[in-house]
Design a protein around this motif. Sequence first.
Motif, PDB file in Angstrom:
ATOM      1  N   SER A  33       0.663  -1.097   0.054  1.00  0.00           N
ATOM      2  CA  SER A  33      -0.074   0.038  -0.006  1.00  0.00           C
ATOM      3  C   SER A  33       0.909   1.269  -0.040  1.00  0.00           C
ATOM      4  O   SER A  33       0.616   2.353  -0.660  1.00  0.00           O
ATOM      5  N   TYR A  34       2.064   1.417   0.633  1.00  0.00           N
ATOM      6  CA  TYR A  34       2.651   2.298   0.867  1.00  0.00           C
ATOM      7  C   TYR A  34       3.404   2.757  -0.474  1.00  0.00           C
ATOM      8  O   TYR A  34       3.631   3.825  -0.589  1.00  0.00           O
ATOM      9  N   ARG A  35       3.907   1.785  -1.289  1.00  0.00           N
ATOM     10  CA  ARG A  35       4.392   2.023  -2.502  1.00  0.00           C
ATOM     11  C   ARG A  35       3.389   2.896  -3.555  1.00  0.00           C
ATOM     12  O   ARG A  35       4.044   3.367  -4.522  1.00  0.00           O
ATOM     13  N   LEU A  36       2.182   2.917  -3.116  1.00  0.00           N
ATOM     14  CA  LEU A  36       1.383   3.853  -3.757  1.00  0.00           C
ATOM     15  C   LEU A  36       1.955   5.412  -3.882  1.00  0.00           C
ATOM     16  O   LEU A  36       1.847   5.959  -4.878  1.00  0.00           O
ATOM     17  N   SER A  37       2.849   5.751  -2.908  1.00  0.00           N
ATOM     18  CA  SER A  37       3.116   7.001  -2.855  1.00  0.00           C
ATOM     19  C   SER A  37       4.401   7.243  -3.845  1.00  0.00           C
ATOM     20  O   SER A  37       4.780   8.217  -4.163  1.00  0.00           O
ATOM     21  N   SER A  54       3.952  -0.020  11.146  1.00  0.00           N
ATOM     22  CA  SER A  54       4.853  -0.080  10.062  1.00  0.00           C
ATOM     23  C   SER A  54       5.285   1.213   9.273  1.00  0.00           C
ATOM     24  O   SER A  54       6.180   1.311   8.540  1.00  0.00           O
ATOM     25  N   ALA A  55       4.623   2.407   9.617  1.00  0.00           N
ATOM     26  CA  ALA A  55       4.615   3.766   8.958  1.00  0.00           C
ATOM     27  C   ALA A  55       6.024   4.089   8.988  1.00  0.00           C
ATOM     28  O   ALA A  55       6.629   4.513   8.166  1.00  0.00           O
ATOM     29  N   GLU A  60      11.529   3.324   3.273  1.00  0.00           N
ATOM     30  CA  GLU A  60      11.858   3.152   1.874  1.00  0.00           C
ATOM     31  C   GLU A  60      10.957   2.791   0.829  1.00  0.00           C
ATOM     32  O   GLU A  60      11.254   2.615  -0.341  1.00  0.00           O
ATOM     33  N   ALA A  61       9.793   2.426   1.209  1.00  0.00           N
ATOM     34  CA  ALA A  61       8.597   2.154   0.332  1.00  0.00           C
ATOM     35  C   ALA A  61       8.280   3.454  -0.642  1.00  0.00           C
ATOM     36  O   ALA A  61       7.395   2.908  -1.458  1.00  0.00           O
TER      37      ALA A  61
END
Length: 234
Positions: A33-37, A54-55, A60-61
């Motif tokens: 999900s964070y890779r959406l950034s 996890s945030a 690095e995501a």
Amino acid sequence: MAYTPTLRAPSGIPAAPLVIVSGVPKSGKSLSSYRLSMSPRIDTCFVIDLGEGSADEYAEAGPYQVVEWGSSFSDLAATIKWCVAQQPADGKLNAVILDSGTELWDGIKNRATQRARGTKKARSLLEQDPDAEVDVSMNLWNDAATTWTGIINPLRISPHVVGVVIVRADEVAEVVNGAPNGRRSISLAAHKSLPSVATAHVRITPDHVARLIEVRSLKVQVPTKGLELAEDNP
């Protein structure tokens, strides 16, 4: 004077989606999900960590922003409204990731249970038997649903925000007429209304593969087994 509505032709532009990202624990829901950034279509990506932890670790995501949201459901609702109010650069969208909807719904349910145990009737029952089962009344469940909706709805209706709700997926036995039928199905650990209001559903399998399994769209066709998404930026 009677109100007169305005008519216009449809634009054909898809609405900003509300996306469920589901999977079993440790499957990679947060990381995916964070890779959406990293998407060139996203301006600012806000991550609201409700206890998953996890945030900070997954910096690095992508270039997301961690939002410190306070301590109450009212704080959380106000935080999401603030995120939604931020305007993206022209031609882009913002994203708000709620990590996770499971933590949110568990917290809301726990509050309903504690309120039920605090009623005069329940206190009297618990004085006689501290282990007695206390039913949560319908008005408390209705209040819980209202709290959930007040937090999720801004992510659903904003035209310039991609909302992402991460949820745990549990495999459960199917029960028909009170008896297991031998089959198993996937249950999402969130309020039951979430699948019906979401635009799309991405499932992360235990082998860390992201698949689009449902979407409301005229432009994307999802095969029966789902549409596998790119590993580097699903």
